[in-house]
Scaffold this motif. Structure first.
Motif, PDB file in Angstrom:
ATOM      1  N   ALA A 238      21.482  77.196  12.725  1.00 41.08           N
ATOM      2  CA  ALA A 238      22.118  77.696  11.511  1.00 41.08           C
ATOM      3  C   ALA A 238      22.961  76.608  10.855  1.00 41.08           C
ATOM      4  CB  ALA A 238      22.982  78.915  11.843  1.00 41.08           C
ATOM      5  N   HIS A 239      23.676  75.852  11.670  1.00 42.71           N
ATOM      6  CA  HIS A 239      24.532  74.787  11.149  1.00 42.71           C
ATOM      7  C   HIS A 239      23.703  73.733  10.415  1.00 42.71           C
ATOM      8  CE1 HIS A 239      27.996  72.182  10.884  1.00 42.71           C
ATOM      9  NE2 HIS A 239      27.401  71.225  11.571  1.00 42.71           N
ATOM     10  N   HIS A 240      22.600  73.311  11.031  1.00 39.98           N
ATOM     11  CA  HIS A 240      21.750  72.307  10.384  1.00 39.98           C
ATOM     12  C   HIS A 240      21.051  72.882   9.142  1.00 39.98           C
ATOM     13  CE1 HIS A 240      21.981  68.698  12.868  1.00 39.98           C
ATOM     14  NE2 HIS A 240      22.173  69.507  13.891  1.00 39.98           N
ATOM     15  N   TYR A 241      20.760  74.168   9.179  1.00 39.73           N
ATOM     16  CA  TYR A 241      20.165  74.813   8.011  1.00 39.73           C
ATOM     17  C   TYR A 241      21.129  74.784   6.832  1.00 39.73           C
ATOM     18  CZ  TYR A 241      18.766  78.611   4.912  1.00 39.73           C
ATOM     19  OH  TYR A 241      18.452  79.357   3.802  1.00 39.73           O
ATOM     20  N   TYR A 242      22.420  75.116   7.074  1.00 39.73           N
ATOM     21  CA  TYR A 242      23.427  75.071   6.005  1.00 39.73           C
ATOM     22  C   TYR A 242      23.488  73.682   5.373  1.00 39.73           C
ATOM     23  CZ  TYR A 242      25.376  79.284   8.254  1.00 39.73           C
ATOM     24  OH  TYR A 242      25.568  80.513   8.821  1.00 39.73           O
ATOM     25  N   VAL A 243      23.523  72.661   6.236  1.00 37.17           N
ATOM     26  CA  VAL A 243      23.687  71.293   5.753  1.00 37.17           C
ATOM     27  C   VAL A 243      22.467  70.859   4.942  1.00 37.17           C
ATOM     28  CG1 VAL A 243      24.002  68.874   6.429  1.00 37.17           C
ATOM     29  CG2 VAL A 243      25.217  70.684   7.664  1.00 37.17           C
ATOM     30  N   LEU A 244      21.275  71.160   5.442  1.00 33.85           N
ATOM     31  CA  LEU A 244      20.053  70.793   4.727  1.00 33.85           C
ATOM     32  C   LEU A 244      19.959  71.546   3.399  1.00 33.85           C
ATOM     33  CD1 LEU A 244      17.357  69.337   4.521  1.00 33.85           C
ATOM     34  CD2 LEU A 244      16.330  71.185   5.881  1.00 33.85           C
ATOM     35  N   ARG A 245      20.297  72.832   3.392  1.00 27.70           N
ATOM     36  CA  ARG A 245      20.241  73.620   2.161  1.00 27.70           C
ATOM     37  C   ARG A 245      21.188  73.044   1.103  1.00 27.70           C
ATOM     38  NH1 ARG A 245      22.028  79.861   2.319  1.00 27.70           N
ATOM     39  NH2 ARG A 245      24.037  78.828   2.635  1.00 27.70           N
ATOM     40  N   HIS A 246      22.379  72.660   1.529  1.00 29.47           N
ATOM     41  CA  HIS A 246      23.345  72.076   0.603  1.00 29.47           C
ATOM     42  C   HIS A 246      22.843  70.733   0.079  1.00 29.47           C
ATOM     43  CE1 HIS A 246      27.170  71.571  -1.329  1.00 29.47           C
ATOM     44  NE2 HIS A 246      27.508  70.519  -0.613  1.00 29.47           N
ATOM     45  N   THR A 247      22.221  69.951   0.961  1.00 31.75           N
ATOM     46  CA  THR A 247      21.656  68.659   0.562  1.00 31.75           C
ATOM     47  C   THR A 247      20.591  68.832  -0.515  1.00 31.75           C
ATOM     48  OG1 THR A 247      22.026  67.803   2.802  1.00 31.75           O
ATOM     49  CG2 THR A 247      20.487  66.589   1.395  1.00 31.75           C
ATOM     50  N   LEU A 248      19.684  69.765  -0.285  1.00 35.27           N
ATOM     51  CA  LEU A 248      18.596  69.982  -1.242  1.00 35.27           C
ATOM     52  C   LEU A 248      19.118  70.526  -2.573  1.00 35.27           C
ATOM     53  CD1 LEU A 248      15.899  71.493   1.151  1.00 35.27           C
ATOM     54  CD2 LEU A 248      16.042  69.157   0.262  1.00 35.27           C
ATOM     55  N   ALA A 249      20.165  71.366  -2.511  1.00 33.08           N
ATOM     56  CA  ALA A 249      20.739  71.907  -3.747  1.00 33.08           C
ATOM     57  C   ALA A 249      21.355  70.797  -4.595  1.00 33.08           C
ATOM     58  CB  ALA A 249      21.789  72.962  -3.409  1.00 33.08           C
ATOM     59  N   LEU A 250      22.074  69.876  -3.947  1.00 32.87           N
ATOM     60  CA  LEU A 250      22.676  68.762  -4.677  1.00 32.87           C
ATOM     61  C   LEU A 250      21.608  67.797  -5.190  1.00 32.87           C
ATOM     62  CD1 LEU A 250      25.792  67.994  -2.443  1.00 32.87           C
ATOM     63  CD2 LEU A 250      25.808  68.875  -4.779  1.00 32.87           C
ATOM     64  N   THR A 251      20.562  67.597  -4.405  1.00 36.83           N
ATOM     65  CA  THR A 251      19.465  66.727  -4.824  1.00 36.83           C
ATOM     66  C   THR A 251      18.816  67.266  -6.092  1.00 36.83           C
ATOM     67  OG1 THR A 251      19.030  66.036  -2.540  1.00 36.83           O
ATOM     68  CG2 THR A 251      17.244  65.729  -4.132  1.00 36.83           C
ATOM     69  N   ALA A 252      18.570  68.580  -6.115  1.00 40.70           N
ATOM     70  CA  ALA A 252      17.959  69.200  -7.286  1.00 40.70           C
ATOM     71  C   ALA A 252      18.914  69.196  -8.480  1.00 40.70           C
ATOM     72  CB  ALA A 252      17.535  70.628  -6.946  1.00 40.70           C
ATOM     73  N   LYS A 253      20.187  69.459  -8.219  1.00 38.55           N
ATOM     74  CA  LYS A 253      21.179  69.526  -9.292  1.00 38.55           C
ATOM     75  C   LYS A 253      21.346  68.182  -9.999  1.00 38.55           C
ATOM     76  CE  LYS A 253      26.115  70.542  -9.932  1.00 38.55           C
ATOM     77  NZ  LYS A 253      27.351  71.021  -9.254  1.00 38.55           N
ATOM     78  N   CYS A 254      21.412  67.114  -9.201  1.00 36.97           N
ATOM     79  CA  CYS A 254      21.667  65.782  -9.770  1.00 36.97           C
ATOM     80  C   CYS A 254      20.396  64.969  -9.977  1.00 36.97           C
ATOM     81  CB  CYS A 254      22.625  65.011  -8.861  1.00 36.97           C
ATOM     82  SG  CYS A 254      24.247  65.788  -8.694  1.00 36.97           S
ATOM     83  N   ARG A 255      19.275  65.489  -9.481  1.00 33.98           N
ATOM     84  CA  ARG A 255      17.994  64.779  -9.598  1.00 33.98           C
ATOM     85  C   ARG A 255      18.120  63.347  -9.086  1.00 33.98           C
ATOM     86  NH1 ARG A 255      15.927  66.832 -15.620  1.00 33.98           N
ATOM     87  NH2 ARG A 255      16.064  69.070 -15.151  1.00 33.98           N
ATOM     88  N   SER A 256      18.692  63.250  -7.903  1.00 30.21           N
ATOM     89  CA  SER A 256      18.927  61.935  -7.310  1.00 30.21           C
ATOM     90  C   SER A 256      18.544  61.967  -5.834  1.00 30.21           C
ATOM     91  CB  SER A 256      20.408  61.556  -7.443  1.00 30.21           C
ATOM     92  OG  SER A 256      20.696  60.409  -6.666  1.00 30.21           O
ATOM     93  N   PRO A 257      17.851  60.930  -5.339  1.00 34.70           N
ATOM     94  CA  PRO A 257      17.486  60.881  -3.921  1.00 34.70           C
ATOM     95  C   PRO A 257      18.650  60.436  -3.020  1.00 34.70           C
ATOM     96  CG  PRO A 257      16.712  58.903  -5.021  1.00 34.70           C
ATOM     97  CD  PRO A 257      17.306  59.774  -6.087  1.00 34.70           C
ATOM     98  N   ARG A 258      19.777  60.064  -3.616  1.00 37.22           N
ATOM     99  CA  ARG A 258      20.873  59.505  -2.814  1.00 37.22           C
ATOM    100  C   ARG A 258      21.458  60.518  -1.838  1.00 37.22           C
ATOM    101  NH1 ARG A 258      24.981  56.886  -6.926  1.00 37.22           N
ATOM    102  NH2 ARG A 258      24.479  58.786  -8.083  1.00 37.22           N
ATOM    103  N   PHE A 259      21.393  61.808  -2.180  1.00 38.29           N
ATOM    104  CA  PHE A 259      21.913  62.830  -1.275  1.00 38.29           C
ATOM    105  C   PHE A 259      21.043  62.948  -0.027  1.00 38.29           C
ATOM    106  CE2 PHE A 259      23.459  63.877  -5.484  1.00 38.29           C
ATOM    107  CZ  PHE A 259      24.812  64.067  -5.246  1.00 38.29           C
ATOM    108  N   LEU A 260      19.730  62.883  -0.217  1.00 44.05           N
ATOM    109  CA  LEU A 260      18.818  62.905   0.934  1.00 44.05           C
ATOM    110  C   LEU A 260      18.987  61.652   1.781  1.00 44.05           C
ATOM    111  CD1 LEU A 260      15.507  64.387  -0.519  1.00 44.05           C
ATOM    112  CD2 LEU A 260      16.844  65.296   1.392  1.00 44.05           C
ATOM    113  N   GLN A 261      19.199  60.517   1.139  1.00 43.93           N
ATOM    114  CA  GLN A 261      19.411  59.275   1.885  1.00 43.93           C
ATOM    115  C   GLN A 261      20.669  59.365   2.752  1.00 43.93           C
ATOM    116  OE1 GLN A 261      19.511  56.444  -1.325  1.00 43.93           O
ATOM    117  NE2 GLN A 261      17.288  56.490  -1.654  1.00 43.93           N
TER     118      GLN A 261
END
Length: 280
Positions: A238-261
């Motif tokens: 669950a903890h890793h799911y929260y973190v990944l979900r937040h990462t993907l949301a920011l990636t989509a919001k800012c259209r930047s790969p830097r969050f995934l990096q």
């Protein structure tokens, strides 16, 4: 014996402009409380001593985070003879009956907290801490299990005895996940909480939109995530799911790969360093 000691944590805002101060502390005529100011040195704060002569004002230009403020307030509460600590965020608005409700429930041996809603009226606390992370509809005042629901920091009223039993907040988790981790320890000693008969409103209108500032903020989020403890494989997933979900949301919001990096660096190193952008 005195009962409730409020602590309000502020950042880049004058105390007299903080919603929790105006709607609760000033409105209820509370004279003794703790002000923990995480503002940087270049922020000019008003004269707290003149505004509130009995308040304890602490300036922390290093911005050490919420847990240090809460732990300090718990120590002061014990020193001054209070039995409970009320945790306040600067952007929380309380209704007129709030202080009376807190005092009326001061004899409860566990955590007490109200419903929390957004400015749009959407309830977000209490919430389900599982992977679903949903806020149940129609919760009424009464007792609930901390194994089913958690509550957010702001508005939470905690017995000083529980601070001592649990060891307080983990000061390595400076912001995100701090309530989650604290309540995980609390429920081992006091597994139920009391939902109070009023709602507070949390203002999220100051959310940062700039991608570089969000990236810096995200690095702090990841450092907090890396410092978290987990209980069993379901909690870990669950903890890793929260973190990944937040990462993907920011990636989509800012259209930047830097969050995934940065997220990948988090997975590899566990403690990514923030970029050099200004802090949010």
């Amino acid at each position: 014996m005195q009962t409730i000691l409020p602590v309000i944590v502020i950042y880049r805002i004058r105390l007299s402009q903080a919603a929790s101060y105006t709607s609760l502390i000033r409105a209820a005529g509370i004279s003794r409380f703790v002000v923990y100011d995480n503002s940087p040195a270049d922020f000019e704060q008003e004269d707290i001593t003149a505004l509130c002569p009995e308040a304890l004002y602490v300036r922390d230009t290093a911005n050490s985070g919420l847990p240090r403020a809460y732990n300090l307030a718990a120590r002061k509460a014990e020193e001054w003879g209070y039995t409970r600590v009320l945790l306040l965020d600067q952007d929380t608005t309380f209704p007129p009956e709030a202080w009376h409700c807190y005092q009326h429930a001061a004899g409860y041996t566990g955590v007490t907290a109200p419903l929390a809603v957004t400015a749009q009226g959407q309830t977000f606390s209490p919430y389900d801490p599982s992977v679903r992370h949903r806020t149940p509809a129609g919760l009424s005042a009464g007792e609930y299990s901390l194994h089913r629901f958690y509550v957010i920091n702001s508005g939470m009223c905690v017995p000083v005895a529980l601070f001592k039993q649990t060891g307080g907040y983990n000061e390595r988790i400076t912001l995100d996940f701090s309530d989650f981790q604290f309540l995980m320890h609390v429920r081992r000693h006091s597994p139920r909480f009391l939902l109070l008969p009023f709602s507070i409103e949390q203002d999220f209108s100051n959310d940062v939109r700039d991608a570089s500032r969000l990236l810096t903020r995200f690095a702090i989020y990841l450092r907090c995530a890396a410092a978290c403890e987990t209980e069993g494989w379901q909690h870990l997933l669950a903890h890793h799911y929260y973190v990944l979900r937040h990462t993907l949301a920011l990636t989509a919001k800012c259209r930047s790969p830097r969050f995934l990096q940065l997220y990948l660096r988090f997975l590899l190193k566990g403690n990514p360093q923030p970029p050099t952008a200004p802090q949010a």
